[in-house]
Design a protein around this motif. Structure first.
Motif, PDB file in Angstrom:
ATOM      1  N   ARG A   1      34.663  21.809-108.843  1.00 48.32           N
ATOM      2  CA  ARG A   1      35.093  20.486-109.295  1.00 48.32           C
ATOM      3  C   ARG A   1      36.187  19.933-108.383  1.00 48.32           C
ATOM      4  O   ARG A   1      36.167  18.755-108.012  1.00 48.32           O
ATOM      5  N   LYS A   2      37.115  20.791-107.972  1.00 49.82           N
ATOM      6  CA  LYS A   2      38.211  20.371-107.085  1.00 49.82           C
ATOM      7  C   LYS A   2      37.657  19.918-105.728  1.00 49.82           C
ATOM      8  O   LYS A   2      38.055  18.870-105.205  1.00 49.82           O
ATOM      9  N   VAL A   3      36.731  20.678-105.172  1.00 50.82           N
ATOM     10  CA  VAL A   3      36.140  20.315-103.877  1.00 50.82           C
ATOM     11  C   VAL A   3      35.376  19.004-104.003  1.00 50.82           C
ATOM     12  O   VAL A   3      35.481  18.128-103.146  1.00 50.82           O
ATOM     13  N   ARG A   4      34.629  18.849-105.080  1.00 51.58           N
ATOM     14  CA  ARG A   4      33.882  17.600-105.297  1.00 51.58           C
ATOM     15  C   ARG A   4      34.841  16.407-105.404  1.00 51.58           C
ATOM     16  O   ARG A   4      34.596  15.349-104.829  1.00 51.58           O
ATOM     17  N   ASP A   5      35.954  16.588-106.111  1.00 49.72           N
ATOM     18  CA  ASP A   5      36.953  15.517-106.232  1.00 49.72           C
ATOM     19  C   ASP A   5      37.594  15.189-104.883  1.00 49.72           C
ATOM     20  O   ASP A   5      37.817  14.017-104.559  1.00 49.72           O
ATOM     21  N   LEU A   6      37.894  16.218-104.092  1.00 48.30           N
ATOM     22  CA  LEU A   6      38.495  16.000-102.779  1.00 48.30           C
ATOM     23  C   LEU A   6      37.539  15.256-101.845  1.00 48.30           C
ATOM     24  O   LEU A   6      37.947  14.360-101.105  1.00 48.30           O
TER      25      LEU A   6
ATOM     26  N   LYS B   1      44.840  29.444 -94.440  1.00 47.12           N
ATOM     27  CA  LYS B   1      45.681  30.550 -94.908  1.00 47.12           C
ATOM     28  C   LYS B   1      47.170  30.279 -94.734  1.00 47.12           C
ATOM     29  O   LYS B   1      47.980  30.770 -95.511  1.00 47.12           O
ATOM     30  N   THR B   2      47.548  29.515 -93.743  1.00 50.44           N
ATOM     31  CA  THR B   2      48.980  29.256 -93.530  1.00 50.44           C
ATOM     32  C   THR B   2      49.479  28.053 -94.319  1.00 50.44           C
ATOM     33  O   THR B   2      50.564  28.089 -94.883  1.00 50.44           O
ATOM     34  N   VAL B   3      48.697  27.000 -94.390  1.00 52.23           N
ATOM     35  CA  VAL B   3      49.165  25.777 -95.040  1.00 52.23           C
ATOM     36  C   VAL B   3      48.855  25.777 -96.535  1.00 52.23           C
ATOM     37  O   VAL B   3      49.647  25.293 -97.342  1.00 52.23           O
ATOM     38  N   HIS B   4      47.734  26.342 -96.917  1.00 55.02           N
ATOM     39  CA  HIS B   4      47.295  26.303 -98.317  1.00 55.02           C
ATOM     40  C   HIS B   4      47.194  27.726 -98.879  1.00 55.02           C
ATOM     41  O   HIS B   4      46.127  28.173 -99.319  1.00 55.02           O
ATOM     42  N   LYS B   5      48.302  28.444 -98.874  1.00 53.25           N
ATOM     43  CA  LYS B   5      48.333  29.855 -99.284  1.00 53.25           C
ATOM     44  C   LYS B   5      47.883  30.063-100.729  1.00 53.25           C
ATOM     45  O   LYS B   5      47.188  31.016-101.044  1.00 53.25           O
ATOM     46  N   ASN B   6      48.277  29.186-101.625  1.00 50.57           N
ATOM     47  CA  ASN B   6      48.006  29.380-103.050  1.00 50.57           C
ATOM     48  C   ASN B   6      46.649  28.849-103.502  1.00 50.57           C
ATOM     49  O   ASN B   6      46.306  28.967-104.672  1.00 50.57           O
ATOM     50  N   TYR B   7      45.889  28.260-102.600  1.00 50.21           N
ATOM     51  CA  TYR B   7      44.617  27.647-102.987  1.00 50.21           C
ATOM     52  C   TYR B   7      43.655  28.690-103.562  1.00 50.21           C
ATOM     53  O   TYR B   7      42.963  28.423-104.543  1.00 50.21           O
ATOM     54  N   GLU B   8      43.614  29.884-102.963  1.00 52.00           N
ATOM     55  CA  GLU B   8      42.712  30.939-103.443  1.00 52.00           C
ATOM     56  C   GLU B   8      43.078  31.369-104.871  1.00 52.00           C
ATOM     57  O   GLU B   8      42.199  31.640-105.683  1.00 52.00           O
ATOM     58  N   LYS B   9      44.388  31.415-105.174  1.00 57.23           N
ATOM     59  CA  LYS B   9      44.814  31.813-106.526  1.00 57.23           C
ATOM     60  C   LYS B   9      44.575  30.691-107.531  1.00 57.23           C
ATOM     61  O   LYS B   9      44.114  30.935-108.643  1.00 57.23           O
ATOM     62  N   ASP B  10      44.918  29.464-107.140  1.00 52.64           N
ATOM     63  CA  ASP B  10      44.786  28.332-108.048  1.00 52.64           C
ATOM     64  C   ASP B  10      43.329  27.975-108.324  1.00 52.64           C
ATOM     65  O   ASP B  10      42.982  27.563-109.432  1.00 52.64           O
TER      66      ASP B  10
ATOM     67  N   PRO C   1      39.962  29.939-107.771  1.00 54.48           N
ATOM     68  CA  PRO C   1      39.246  31.149-107.340  1.00 54.48           C
ATOM     69  C   PRO C   1      37.862  30.807-106.765  1.00 54.48           C
ATOM     70  O   PRO C   1      37.199  29.885-107.241  1.00 54.48           O
ATOM     71  N   PRO C   2      37.448  31.541-105.745  1.00 51.83           N
ATOM     72  CA  PRO C   2      36.123  31.293-105.157  1.00 51.83           C
ATOM     73  C   PRO C   2      35.008  31.437-106.198  1.00 51.83           C
ATOM     74  O   PRO C   2      35.099  32.233-107.125  1.00 51.83           O
ATOM     75  N   GLN C   3      33.975  30.649-106.051  1.00 54.05           N
ATOM     76  CA  GLN C   3      32.788  30.644-106.909  1.00 54.05           C
ATOM     77  C   GLN C   3      33.076  30.220-108.358  1.00 54.05           C
ATOM     78  O   GLN C   3      32.233  30.399-109.231  1.00 54.05           O
ATOM     79  N   SER C   4      34.235  29.628-108.618  1.00 53.86           N
ATOM     80  CA  SER C   4      34.543  29.173-109.977  1.00 53.86           C
ATOM     81  C   SER C   4      34.169  27.702-110.133  1.00 53.86           C
ATOM     82  O   SER C   4      34.078  26.955-109.163  1.00 53.86           O
ATOM     83  N   LYS C   5      33.965  27.310-111.381  1.00 54.03           N
ATOM     84  CA  LYS C   5      33.643  25.910-111.657  1.00 54.03           C
ATOM     85  C   LYS C   5      34.839  25.010-111.329  1.00 54.03           C
ATOM     86  O   LYS C   5      34.677  23.881-110.881  1.00 54.03           O
ATOM     87  N   LEU C   6      36.027  25.539-111.564  1.00 52.19           N
ATOM     88  CA  LEU C   6      37.242  24.792-111.263  1.00 52.19           C
ATOM     89  C   LEU C   6      37.321  24.451-109.776  1.00 52.19           C
ATOM     90  O   LEU C   6      37.629  23.325-109.395  1.00 52.19           O
ATOM     91  N   ARG C   7      36.982  25.419-108.939  1.00 49.92           N
ATOM     92  CA  ARG C   7      37.014  25.195-107.489  1.00 49.92           C
ATOM     93  C   ARG C   7      35.940  24.192-107.066  1.00 49.92           C
ATOM     94  O   ARG C   7      36.184  23.307-106.250  1.00 49.92           O
TER      95      ARG C   7
END
Length: 142
Positions: free
Chosen positions: A47-52, A28-37, A39-45
């Motif tokens: 894919r991003k987690v899989r890439d990371l 929450k402090t370091v990655h504030k915009n991650y939730e907006k960029d 969104p939870p349970q989205s395909k975009l998220r």
């Protein structure tokens, strides 16, 4: 978790104590915009987690591969030293063995995809006269 340490996939920072509260505070402090960029349970998220995760694994294998190769070349050096001692050949013959090994590898491995990696491992073989002497001494003590 990587080797008993909690690593953030996004920034690669390690959290001192792997407790849920510490992880949430870091996120929450370091990655504030991650939730907006992403969104939870989205395909975009997802894919991003899989890439990371795949990026982290690539970084980790980059450091373990040379260690494995170094260990293999040391074992090969011991085996060649053993053959030289077993056949009572002079330790200077190790340079001939290495040269023959390189020439044979260039010819036999010409079409292999990982030929460059194999040939670099062959070139890294430790076969100097003092090294062969030391290896034979170690084997004789065992």
């Amino acid at each position: 978790m990587v080797k008993d340490k909690c690593i953030c996939l996004i920034c690669r920072a390690s959290v001192a104590i792997p407790k849920r509260g510490n992880l949430e505070r870091h996120h929450k402090t370091v990655h504030k915009n991650y939730e907006k960029d992403f969104p939870p349970q989205s395909k975009l998220r997802k894919r991003k987690v899989r890439d990371l995760i795949s990026c982290l694994k690539k970084e980790q294998t980059m450091f373990t591969r040379p260690a494995k190769q170094s260990k293999a070349t040391t074992i090969a050096s011991f085996k060649i030293s053993h053959i030289l001692a077993k056949h009572k050949k002079p330790f200077e013959d190790e340079s001939v063995a290495k040269e023959a090994f390189i020439e044979a590898g260039e010819t036999l491995l010409g079409d292999f995809k990982n030929r460059i990696d194999i040939m670099s491992a062959i070139r890294e073989l430790q076969l100097s006269r003092p090294t062969v002497t030391r290896r034979i001494e170690v084997m004789s003590q065992a």
